[in-house]
Design a protein around this motif. Structure first.
Motif, PDB file in Angstrom:
ATOM      1  N   VAL A   1      -3.453   8.495   3.046  1.00  0.00           N
ATOM      2  CA  VAL A   1      -3.168   7.098   3.368  1.00  0.00           C
ATOM      3  C   VAL A   1      -1.733   6.948   3.865  1.00  0.00           C
ATOM      4  O   VAL A   1      -1.476   6.248   4.859  1.00  0.00           O
ATOM      5  CB  VAL A   1      -3.453   6.174   2.167  1.00  0.00           C
ATOM      6  N   LEU A   2      -0.789   7.619   3.213  1.00  0.00           N
ATOM      7  CA  LEU A   2       0.611   7.519   3.632  1.00  0.00           C
ATOM      8  C   LEU A   2       0.800   8.010   5.060  1.00  0.00           C
ATOM      9  O   LEU A   2       1.457   7.354   5.866  1.00  0.00           O
ATOM     10  CB  LEU A   2       1.510   8.333   2.693  1.00  0.00           C
ATOM     11  N   VAL A   3       0.254   9.157   5.371  1.00  0.00           N
ATOM     12  CA  VAL A   3       0.389   9.688   6.730  1.00  0.00           C
ATOM     13  C   VAL A   3      -0.362   8.791   7.711  1.00  0.00           C
ATOM     14  O   VAL A   3       0.154   8.451   8.777  1.00  0.00           O
ATOM     15  CB  VAL A   3      -0.123  11.142   6.791  1.00  0.00           C
TER      16      VAL A   3
ATOM     17  N   VAL B   1       0.846  -1.201   0.000  1.00  0.00           N
ATOM     18  CA  VAL B   1       0.000   0.000   0.000  1.00  0.00           C
ATOM     19  C   VAL B   1       0.876   1.244   0.000  1.00  0.00           C
ATOM     20  O   VAL B   1       0.594   2.215  -0.715  1.00  0.00           O
ATOM     21  CB  VAL B   1      -0.990  -0.018   1.186  1.00  0.00           C
ATOM     22  N   VAL B   2       1.963   1.231   0.774  1.00  0.00           N
ATOM     23  CA  VAL B   2       2.888   2.376   0.787  1.00  0.00           C
ATOM     24  C   VAL B   2       3.496   2.578  -0.599  1.00  0.00           C
ATOM     25  O   VAL B   2       3.562   3.704  -1.104  1.00  0.00           O
ATOM     26  CB  VAL B   2       3.978   2.190   1.863  1.00  0.00           C
ATOM     27  N   VAL B   3       3.931   1.499  -1.228  1.00  0.00           N
ATOM     28  CA  VAL B   3       4.519   1.607  -2.568  1.00  0.00           C
ATOM     29  C   VAL B   3       3.495   2.171  -3.551  1.00  0.00           C
ATOM     30  O   VAL B   3       3.809   3.052  -4.360  1.00  0.00           O
ATOM     31  CB  VAL B   3       5.050   0.238  -3.045  1.00  0.00           C
ATOM     32  N   TRP B   4       2.249   1.692  -3.470  1.00  0.00           N
ATOM     33  CA  TRP B   4       1.212   2.195  -4.377  1.00  0.00           C
ATOM     34  C   TRP B   4       0.953   3.675  -4.154  1.00  0.00           C
ATOM     35  O   TRP B   4       0.772   4.429  -5.103  1.00  0.00           O
ATOM     36  CB  TRP B   4      -0.071   1.380  -4.238  1.00  0.00           C
ATOM     37  N   GLN B   5       0.938   4.108  -2.893  1.00  0.00           N
ATOM     38  CA  GLN B   5       0.694   5.522  -2.612  1.00  0.00           C
ATOM     39  C   GLN B   5       1.829   6.387  -3.150  1.00  0.00           C
ATOM     40  O   GLN B   5       1.592   7.485  -3.668  1.00  0.00           O
ATOM     41  CB  GLN B   5       0.521   5.756  -1.105  1.00  0.00           C
ATOM     42  N   LEU B   6       3.062   5.909  -3.045  1.00  0.00           N
ATOM     43  CA  LEU B   6       4.193   6.664  -3.583  1.00  0.00           C
ATOM     44  C   LEU B   6       4.113   6.760  -5.114  1.00  0.00           C
ATOM     45  O   LEU B   6       4.404   7.811  -5.695  1.00  0.00           O
ATOM     46  CB  LEU B   6       5.515   6.025  -3.152  1.00  0.00           C
TER      47      LEU B   6
ATOM     48  N   LEU C   1      -5.489  12.125  -7.430  1.00  0.00           N
ATOM     49  CA  LEU C   1      -4.427  11.148  -7.216  1.00  0.00           C
ATOM     50  C   LEU C   1      -3.612  11.418  -5.951  1.00  0.00           C
ATOM     51  O   LEU C   1      -3.305  10.494  -5.202  1.00  0.00           O
ATOM     52  CB  LEU C   1      -3.486  11.126  -8.424  1.00  0.00           C
ATOM     53  N   ALA C   2      -3.255  12.665  -5.724  1.00  0.00           N
ATOM     54  CA  ALA C   2      -2.300  12.973  -4.652  1.00  0.00           C
ATOM     55  C   ALA C   2      -2.944  13.082  -3.272  1.00  0.00           C
ATOM     56  O   ALA C   2      -2.333  12.671  -2.282  1.00  0.00           O
ATOM     57  CB  ALA C   2      -1.552  14.263  -4.983  1.00  0.00           C
ATOM     58  N   LEU C   3      -4.131  13.621  -3.180  1.00  0.00           N
ATOM     59  CA  LEU C   3      -4.735  13.836  -1.865  1.00  0.00           C
ATOM     60  C   LEU C   3      -5.011  12.526  -1.122  1.00  0.00           C
ATOM     61  O   LEU C   3      -4.590  12.364   0.027  1.00  0.00           O
ATOM     62  CB  LEU C   3      -5.999  14.683  -1.989  1.00  0.00           C
ATOM     63  N   PRO C   4      -5.694  11.554  -1.736  1.00  0.00           N
ATOM     64  CA  PRO C   4      -5.890  10.292  -1.004  1.00  0.00           C
ATOM     65  C   PRO C   4      -4.572   9.581  -0.709  1.00  0.00           C
ATOM     66  O   PRO C   4      -4.416   8.972   0.348  1.00  0.00           O
ATOM     67  CB  PRO C   4      -6.757   9.443  -1.927  1.00  0.00           C
ATOM     68  N   ALA C   5      -3.617   9.684  -1.630  1.00  0.00           N
ATOM     69  CA  ALA C   5      -2.324   9.038  -1.398  1.00  0.00           C
ATOM     70  C   ALA C   5      -1.617   9.639  -0.193  1.00  0.00           C
ATOM     71  O   ALA C   5      -1.052   8.919   0.633  1.00  0.00           O
ATOM     72  CB  ALA C   5      -1.450   9.160  -2.643  1.00  0.00           C
ATOM     73  N   ALA C   6      -1.662  10.947  -0.069  1.00  0.00           N
ATOM     74  CA  ALA C   6      -1.023  11.599   1.075  1.00  0.00           C
ATOM     75  C   ALA C   6      -1.731  11.230   2.376  1.00  0.00           C
ATOM     76  O   ALA C   6      -1.076  10.961   3.392  1.00  0.00           O
ATOM     77  CB  ALA C   6      -1.021  13.111   0.874  1.00  0.00           C
TER      78      ALA C   6
END
Length: 139
Positions: A124-126, A91-96, A117-122
Motif C-alpha cells: 500500500v505504501l509503495v 492511510v500512510v500513517v496507518w501503514q507506517l 502486517l508488513a507485506l500489505p503495508a509495504a
C-alpha cells in the motif's frame, strides 16, 4: 424549442472517470486491514468472555479501541476508493504503524504475523505514490 445542451461534468484530474485497478487493489487491501482489526477485536473479546481475564476493563478497552481503529481505517479505505485527497495521509500513517508493529515479529518468533502486517503495508505504501495512483487522488 430545441433542448439546450447540458454541460458535462468535469472529469477528475489525471484519470478520467474510472478508478484504476491499482487504486482499487490498494483500497481493498486497506479494507482487509480493517477486517483484520475486527477479527483481532473478536479474538480479544472471545478471550475476555471465555477465559478469566486478569484485567477485564483493560481488555474491554482494548476491544473498543481496536473496533474504533477498524472503523477509521475502513472510512479511509472508502475515501481511497472514492479518490478523496484527504484519505492518503491517514492511510500512510496507518501503514507506517503497521510496519512498525510487523517488522519486529520476524525476529520475535512469529514470522507469519510479520508477513500479515508488513507485506500489505509495504504494498500500500509503495502503491500510493506510484504515478498512476498519485494522478487519480491528487488535485
Amino acid at each position: 424549442m430545441p433542448a439546450r445542451p447540458v454541460p458535462s461534468q468535469p472529469s477528475r484530474p489525471g484519470g478520467g472517470d474510472r478508478r484504476s485497478p491499482l487504486l482499487t487493489l490498494l483500497g481493498v487491501l486497506v479494507l482487509l486491514e480493517a477486517a483484520l482489526l475486527v477479527a483481532g477485536a473478536a479474538y480479544l473479546l472471545h478471550g475476555l468472555l471465555v477465559e478469566d481475564a486478569t484485567e477485564p476493563v483493560a481488555a474491554g478497552f482494548l476491544v473498543l479501541t481496536a473496533l474504533l481503529f477498524a472503523a477509521g481505517v475502513a472510512f479511509c479505505a472508502r475515501g481511497l476508493l472514492r479518490r478523496a485527497t484527504w484519505a492518503r495521509s491517514p492511510v500512510v500513517v496507518w501503514q507506517l504503524l503497521q510496519l512498525a508493529a510487523g517488522l519486529p515479529a520476524f525476529s520475535g518468533g512469529a514470522p507469519w504475523l510479520g508477513l500479515v502486517l508488513a507485506l500489505p503495508a509495504a504494498v500500500v505504501l509503495v502503491g500510493l505514490f506510484l504515478p498512476s495512483v498519485d494522478a487519480q487522488i491528487s488535485r
